[in-house]
Design a protein around this motif. Structure first.
Motif, PDB file in Angstrom:
ATOM      1  N   VAL A  15       0.959  -1.216   0.099  1.00 48.97           N
ATOM      2  CA  VAL A  15       0.126   0.116   0.019  1.00 48.97           C
ATOM      3  C   VAL A  15       0.955   1.381  -0.045  1.00 48.97           C
ATOM      4  CG1 VAL A  15      -1.729   1.210   1.382  1.00 48.97           C
ATOM      5  CG2 VAL A  15      -2.066  -1.003   1.288  1.00 48.97           C
ATOM      6  N   PRO A  16       0.803   2.050  -1.018  1.00 49.37           N
ATOM      7  CA  PRO A  16       1.491   3.463  -0.887  1.00 49.37           C
ATOM      8  C   PRO A  16       1.444   4.208   0.329  1.00 49.37           C
ATOM      9  CG  PRO A  16       0.076   3.244  -2.733  1.00 49.37           C
ATOM     10  CD  PRO A  16      -0.325   2.265  -1.935  1.00 49.37           C
ATOM     11  N   ARG A  17       2.494   4.840   0.420  1.00 50.77           N
ATOM     12  CA  ARG A  17       2.463   5.939   1.777  1.00 50.77           C
ATOM     13  C   ARG A  17       1.341   6.754   2.178  1.00 50.77           C
ATOM     14  NH1 ARG A  17       6.283   8.144  -1.030  1.00 50.77           N
ATOM     15  NH2 ARG A  17       6.308  10.081  -1.670  1.00 50.77           N
ATOM     16  N   THR A  18       0.551   7.035   0.933  1.00 49.27           N
ATOM     17  CA  THR A  18      -0.747   7.901   0.967  1.00 49.27           C
ATOM     18  C   THR A  18      -1.800   6.834   1.945  1.00 49.27           C
ATOM     19  OG1 THR A  18      -1.308   6.793  -1.223  1.00 49.27           O
ATOM     20  CG2 THR A  18      -0.388   9.072  -1.256  1.00 49.27           C
ATOM     21  N   GLN A  19      -1.581   5.693   2.011  1.00 48.40           N
ATOM     22  CA  GLN A  19      -2.403   4.865   2.746  1.00 48.40           C
ATOM     23  C   GLN A  19      -3.828   4.720   2.046  1.00 48.40           C
ATOM     24  OE1 GLN A  19      -2.057   2.381   5.022  1.00 48.40           O
ATOM     25  NE2 GLN A  19       0.062   3.009   4.332  1.00 48.40           N
ATOM     26  N   ARG A  20      -3.948   4.996   0.561  1.00 57.43           N
ATOM     27  CA  ARG A  20      -5.104   4.672   0.073  1.00 57.43           C
ATOM     28  C   ARG A  20      -4.596   3.426  -0.900  1.00 57.43           C
ATOM     29  NH1 ARG A  20      -7.479   8.580  -3.316  1.00 57.43           N
ATOM     30  NH2 ARG A  20      -7.530  10.044  -1.661  1.00 57.43           N
ATOM     31  N   LEU A  21      -5.510   2.646  -1.178  1.00 58.83           N
ATOM     32  CA  LEU A  21      -5.047   1.410  -2.084  1.00 58.83           C
ATOM     33  C   LEU A  21      -4.352   1.687  -3.277  1.00 58.83           C
ATOM     34  CD1 LEU A  21      -7.753  -1.426  -1.510  1.00 58.83           C
ATOM     35  CD2 LEU A  21      -5.673  -1.089  -0.442  1.00 58.83           C
TER      36      LEU A  21
ATOM     37  N   TYR B 281     -12.797   3.960 -13.744  1.00 57.43           N
ATOM     38  CA  TYR B 281     -12.711   5.188 -13.052  1.00 57.43           C
ATOM     39  C   TYR B 281     -12.697   4.877 -11.527  1.00 57.43           C
ATOM     40  CZ  TYR B 281     -14.256   8.467 -16.667  1.00 57.43           C
ATOM     41  OH  TYR B 281     -14.206   9.356 -17.804  1.00 57.43           O
ATOM     42  N   PHE B 282     -11.634   5.639 -10.917  1.00 57.57           N
ATOM     43  CA  PHE B 282     -11.461   5.494  -9.322  1.00 57.57           C
ATOM     44  C   PHE B 282     -12.318   6.452  -8.820  1.00 57.57           C
ATOM     45  CE2 PHE B 282      -7.747   2.799  -9.630  1.00 57.57           C
ATOM     46  CZ  PHE B 282      -7.204   3.130 -10.811  1.00 57.57           C
ATOM     47  N   VAL B 283     -13.396   6.125  -8.122  1.00 62.22           N
ATOM     48  CA  VAL B 283     -14.632   7.049  -7.619  1.00 62.22           C
ATOM     49  C   VAL B 283     -14.201   7.134  -6.175  1.00 62.22           C
ATOM     50  CG1 VAL B 283     -16.117   6.508  -9.554  1.00 62.22           C
ATOM     51  CG2 VAL B 283     -16.126   4.979  -7.310  1.00 62.22           C
ATOM     52  N   ARG B 284     -13.643   6.494  -5.344  1.00 64.08           N
ATOM     53  CA  ARG B 284     -13.149   6.543  -3.907  1.00 64.08           C
ATOM     54  C   ARG B 284     -11.987   5.879  -3.764  1.00 64.08           C
ATOM     55  NH1 ARG B 284     -18.666   5.552  -4.129  1.00 64.08           N
ATOM     56  NH2 ARG B 284     -20.494   6.789  -3.231  1.00 64.08           N
TER      57      ARG B 284
ATOM     58  N   ALA C 151      -2.443  14.108  -4.772  1.00 64.61           N
ATOM     59  CA  ALA C 151      -2.308  13.133  -6.234  1.00 64.61           C
ATOM     60  C   ALA C 151      -2.888  11.703  -6.045  1.00 64.61           C
ATOM     61  CB  ALA C 151      -0.875  13.168  -6.697  1.00 64.61           C
ATOM     62  N   ALA C 152      -3.832  11.653  -7.153  1.00 64.63           N
ATOM     63  CA  ALA C 152      -4.714  10.574  -7.115  1.00 64.63           C
ATOM     64  C   ALA C 152      -4.967  10.258  -8.751  1.00 64.63           C
ATOM     65  CB  ALA C 152      -5.578  10.511  -6.174  1.00 64.63           C
ATOM     66  N   SER C 153      -4.970   8.980  -8.995  1.00 65.09           N
ATOM     67  CA  SER C 153      -5.413   8.453 -10.388  1.00 65.09           C
ATOM     68  C   SER C 153      -6.948   8.908 -10.565  1.00 65.09           C
ATOM     69  CB  SER C 153      -5.149   7.180 -10.830  1.00 65.09           C
ATOM     70  OG  SER C 153      -3.725   6.774 -10.240  1.00 65.09           O
TER      71      SER C 153
HETATM   72  C1  LIG Z   1     -10.290  12.139  -6.296  1.00 66.19           C
HETATM   73  C2  LIG Z   1     -11.396  12.313  -5.479  1.00 66.19           C
HETATM   74  C3  LIG Z   1     -10.684  12.521  -4.255  1.00 66.19           C
HETATM   75  C4  LIG Z   1     -12.447  13.315  -5.654  1.00 66.19           C
HETATM   76  O1  LIG Z   1     -13.527  13.272  -4.769  1.00 66.19           O
HETATM   77  P1  LIG Z   1     -14.061  14.602  -4.155  1.00 66.19           P
HETATM   78  O2  LIG Z   1     -14.328  15.429  -5.263  1.00 66.19           O
HETATM   79  O3  LIG Z   1     -15.013  14.445  -3.132  1.00 66.19           O
HETATM   80  O4  LIG Z   1     -12.688  15.242  -3.080  1.00 66.19           O
HETATM   81  P2  LIG Z   1     -11.818  16.564  -3.420  1.00 66.19           P
HETATM   82  O5  LIG Z   1     -12.908  17.601  -3.086  1.00 66.19           O
HETATM   83  O6  LIG Z   1     -11.224  16.577  -4.543  1.00 66.19           O
HETATM   84  O7  LIG Z   1     -10.983  16.581  -2.125  1.00 66.19           O
HETATM   85  C5  LIG Z   1     -10.055  15.294  -2.179  1.00 66.19           C
HETATM   86  C6  LIG Z   1      -8.933  15.564  -1.392  1.00 66.19           C
HETATM   87  O8  LIG Z   1      -8.197  16.833  -1.740  1.00 66.19           O
HETATM   88  C7  LIG Z   1      -8.284  17.862  -0.905  1.00 66.19           C
HETATM   89  N1  LIG Z   1      -8.421  19.131  -1.450  1.00 66.19           N
HETATM   90  C8  LIG Z   1      -9.416  19.521  -1.960  1.00 66.19           C
HETATM   91  N2  LIG Z   1      -9.068  20.775  -2.559  1.00 66.19           N
HETATM   92  C9  LIG Z   1      -7.699  20.775  -2.392  1.00 66.19           C
HETATM   93  C10 LIG Z   1      -6.598  21.626  -3.075  1.00 66.19           C
HETATM   94  N3  LIG Z   1      -7.100  22.982  -3.591  1.00 66.19           N
HETATM   95  N4  LIG Z   1      -5.277  21.534  -2.380  1.00 66.19           N
HETATM   96  C11 LIG Z   1      -4.991  20.637  -1.842  1.00 66.19           C
HETATM   97  N5  LIG Z   1      -5.834  19.506  -1.246  1.00 66.19           N
HETATM   98  C12 LIG Z   1      -7.059  19.844  -1.854  1.00 66.19           C
HETATM   99  C13 LIG Z   1      -9.386  17.475  -0.009  1.00 66.19           C
HETATM  100  O9  LIG Z   1      -9.154  17.911   1.286  1.00 66.19           O
HETATM  101  C14 LIG Z   1      -9.469  15.994   0.085  1.00 66.19           C
HETATM  102  O10 LIG Z   1      -8.556  15.681   0.937  1.00 66.19           O
HETATM  103  P3  LIG Z   1      -9.009  14.460   2.282  1.00 66.19           P
HETATM  104  O11 LIG Z   1      -9.455  13.312   1.330  1.00 66.19           O
HETATM  105  O12 LIG Z   1      -7.675  14.193   2.973  1.00 66.19           O
HETATM  106  O13 LIG Z   1     -10.150  15.169   2.846  1.00 66.19           O
HETATM  107  C15 LIG Z   1     -12.060  10.854  -5.330  1.00 66.19           C
HETATM  108  O14 LIG Z   1     -13.036  10.657  -6.543  1.00 66.19           O
HETATM  109  C16 LIG Z   1     -11.112   9.824  -4.958  1.00 66.19           C
HETATM  110  O15 LIG Z   1     -10.555   9.686  -3.921  1.00 66.19           O
HETATM  111  N6  LIG Z   1     -11.050   8.783  -6.067  1.00 66.19           N
HETATM  112  C17 LIG Z   1     -10.234   7.792  -5.919  1.00 66.19           C
HETATM  113  C18 LIG Z   1      -8.656   8.082  -6.366  1.00 66.19           C
HETATM  114  C19 LIG Z   1      -7.770   6.982  -6.057  1.00 66.19           C
HETATM  115  O16 LIG Z   1      -7.724   6.565  -4.919  1.00 66.19           O
HETATM  116  N7  LIG Z   1      -7.129   6.382  -7.421  1.00 66.19           N
HETATM  117  C20 LIG Z   1      -6.027   5.284  -7.182  1.00 66.19           C
HETATM  118  C21 LIG Z   1      -5.054   5.541  -5.890  1.00 66.19           C
HETATM  119  S1  LIG Z   1      -3.883   6.810  -6.537  1.00 66.19           S
HETATM  120  C22 LIG Z   1      -2.701   6.090  -7.200  1.00 66.19           C
HETATM  121  O17 LIG Z   1      -2.547   4.824  -7.101  1.00 66.19           O
HETATM  122  C23 LIG Z   1      -1.645   6.716  -7.593  1.00 66.19           C
HETATM  123  C24 LIG Z   1      -0.347   6.078  -6.994  1.00 66.19           C
HETATM  124  C25 LIG Z   1      -0.149   6.353  -5.644  1.00 66.19           C
HETATM  125  O18 LIG Z   1      -0.946   6.621  -4.741  1.00 66.19           O
HETATM  126  O19 LIG Z   1       1.181   6.121  -5.291  1.00 66.19           O
END
Ligand SMILES: CC(C)(COP(=O)(O)OP(=O)(O)OC[C@H]1O[C@@H](n2cnc3c(N)ncnc32)[C@H](O)[C@@H]1OP(=O)(O)O)[C@@H](O)C(=O)NCCC(=O)NCCSC(=O)CCC(=O)O
Length: 342
Positions: free
Chosen positions: A72-78, A107-110, A275-277
């Motif tokens: 699990v990445p250090r972001t602690q999201r899968l 799509y990654f939705v949560r 940062a998230a996909s």
């Molecule tokens: C993308 C999001 C977050 C969009 O959802 P929302 O629209 O409800 O959220 P949001 O308003 O965008 O806010 C998301 C997070 O960004 C923060 N946030 C909001 N606006 C911000 C800004 N201007 N600057 C900095 N941070 C900000 C919020 O506090 C929140 O943090 P908090 O959450 O702390 O409150 C969601 O759909 C999601 O989590 N999808 C899953 C993404 C994912 O897990 N992808 C795969 C893993 S990523 C991956 O694998 C890449 C490799 C890796 O991780 O290493």
């Protein structure tokens, strides 16, 4: 969880031959046919954790599977690649041996929660004459974290065949792995203490992928570069000829690793705050072995609006284009503050 042969993880088997038309073979058998032989045991021991664990889903009910986590990445999201790879395994379970994964769109939705397993609910959208489509919802806490559609096709050769040319790069034998590079930096006598902690943390990560950067980064030296990156990648451990669908699932896992970061390369003055996909699409073009070195060519043609678009091409060593992928990610950055020189 019972140890499963490679062949049955995706519910079908087709050998990964070097030509473009994989031949149907039986499930993987140890080379000498004796599963208790030292060679087979060695293979079993060396078998990639991606096969024995990450992509080895437990069947809960018809079209319902459960996946667990390895890294699990250090972001602690899968890790997104894990969810994509497991979703493709689930989709492939109900698809016949004569059909091959050719594309997926997700799509990654949560964010995924590393504290609980992931359920994969498969919907058999259509079984056509040549194409079969599956829809998969990855579910945690009763909510989807990923929605994925995957399509499979019968082999249908065509006179229309072309591809780009693989970039000319040094072979993996001439390059160092990410771990070797980190150890090299850690051996520098003048390396500041504060960097050692970060580098040792990187070393401690047990990512089931081996990586050899073609243009090794100079750690902690911030220079802007084009949004392009090249590295050799392969699954750690042995997977073997086995099942082409399984190699596609491993490639899906690998394809999400270090891809989004390509969009940050021109901006050394910023670091990702969030940062998230957001999505991930992938197309499979030919047979390949994900446990053999493949060249991963990454580039980012665009970034803006707190998002970055990144694209990848996975090349076989013989220059055949194996797979392509595209992904958009949310990139919220903040300026890097450096200690004043005064
Ligand atoms: C993308 C999001 C977050 C969009 O959802 P929302 O629209 O409800 O959220 P949001 O308003 O965008 O806010 C998301 C997070 O960004 C923060 N946030 C909001 N606006 C911000 C800004 N201007 N600057 C900095 N941070 C900000 C919020 O506090 C929140 O943090 P908090 O959450 O702390 O409150 C969601 O759909 C999601 O989590 N999808 C899953 C993404 C994912 O897990 N992808 C795969 C893993 S990523 C991956 O694998 C890449 C490799 C890796 O991780 O290493």
């Amino acid at each position: 969880m019972a140890e499963r042969k490679v062949g049955d993880i995706c519910g079908s088997s087709a050998s990964t031959t070097s030509d473009d038309h994989p031949k149907d073979t039986l499930d993987l058998k140890p080379e000498d046919g004796d599963p208790e032989s030292p060679e087979a045991q060695k293979d079993q021991d060396l078998k990639s954790v991606l096969v024995t664990s990450v992509l080895n889903l437990e069947e809960i009910d018809v079209d319902l599977y459960r996946g667990t986590h390895h890294w699990v990445p250090r972001t602690q999201r899968l890790f997104g690649g894990q969810i994509i790879g497991q979703a493709l395994v689930a989709a492939a379970k109900s698809v016949g041996d004569n059909l091959y994964a050719h594309s997926l769109h997700c799509y990654f939705v949560r964010a995924g929660d590393p504290k609980v397993p992931v359920l994969y609910q498969v919907d058999r959208i259509r079984d056509g004459r040549s194409f079969t489509v599956r829809s998969v919802r990855a579910i945690q806490h009763g909510q989807p974290i990923l929605i994925c559609q995957a399509s499979f096709q019968m082999l249908q050769p065509s006179p229309l065949q072309h591809q780009f040319t693989m970039p000319a790069v040094p072979p993996p034998e001439d390059l160092l792995t990410a771990e070797e590079l980190i150890r090299l930096y850690l051996s520098k006598p003048d390396l500041a203490e504060k960097y050692k902690l970060g580098l040792n943390k990187l070393l401690a990560i047990e990512v089931p992928i081996e990586i050899k950067p073609v243009n090794p980064p100079v750690f902690y030296k911030v220079t802007a570069s084009e949004p392009k990156n090249l590295f050799w990648v392969r699954a750690r451990g042995y997977i073997g000829e086995g099942n082409m669908k399984l190699h596609c699932c491993v490639a899906a896992y690998v394809s999400d690793f270090a891809l989004l970061g390509t969009a940050l390369l021109p901006y050394p003055g910023y670091r990702a705050q969030f940062a998230a996909s957001l999505d991930h699409a992938m197309w499979f073009h030919s047979t390949f072995r994900s446990d053999e070195w493949m060249l991963y060519e990454c580039e980012s043609p665009w970034a803006g609006g707190s998002r970055g678009l990144v694209q990848g091409r996975l090349w076989r060593r013989d220059g055949v284009l194996a797979a392509s992928c595209s992904q958009e990610g949310v990139l919220r950055v903040k300026p890097v503050t450096r200690p004043s020189k005064l």
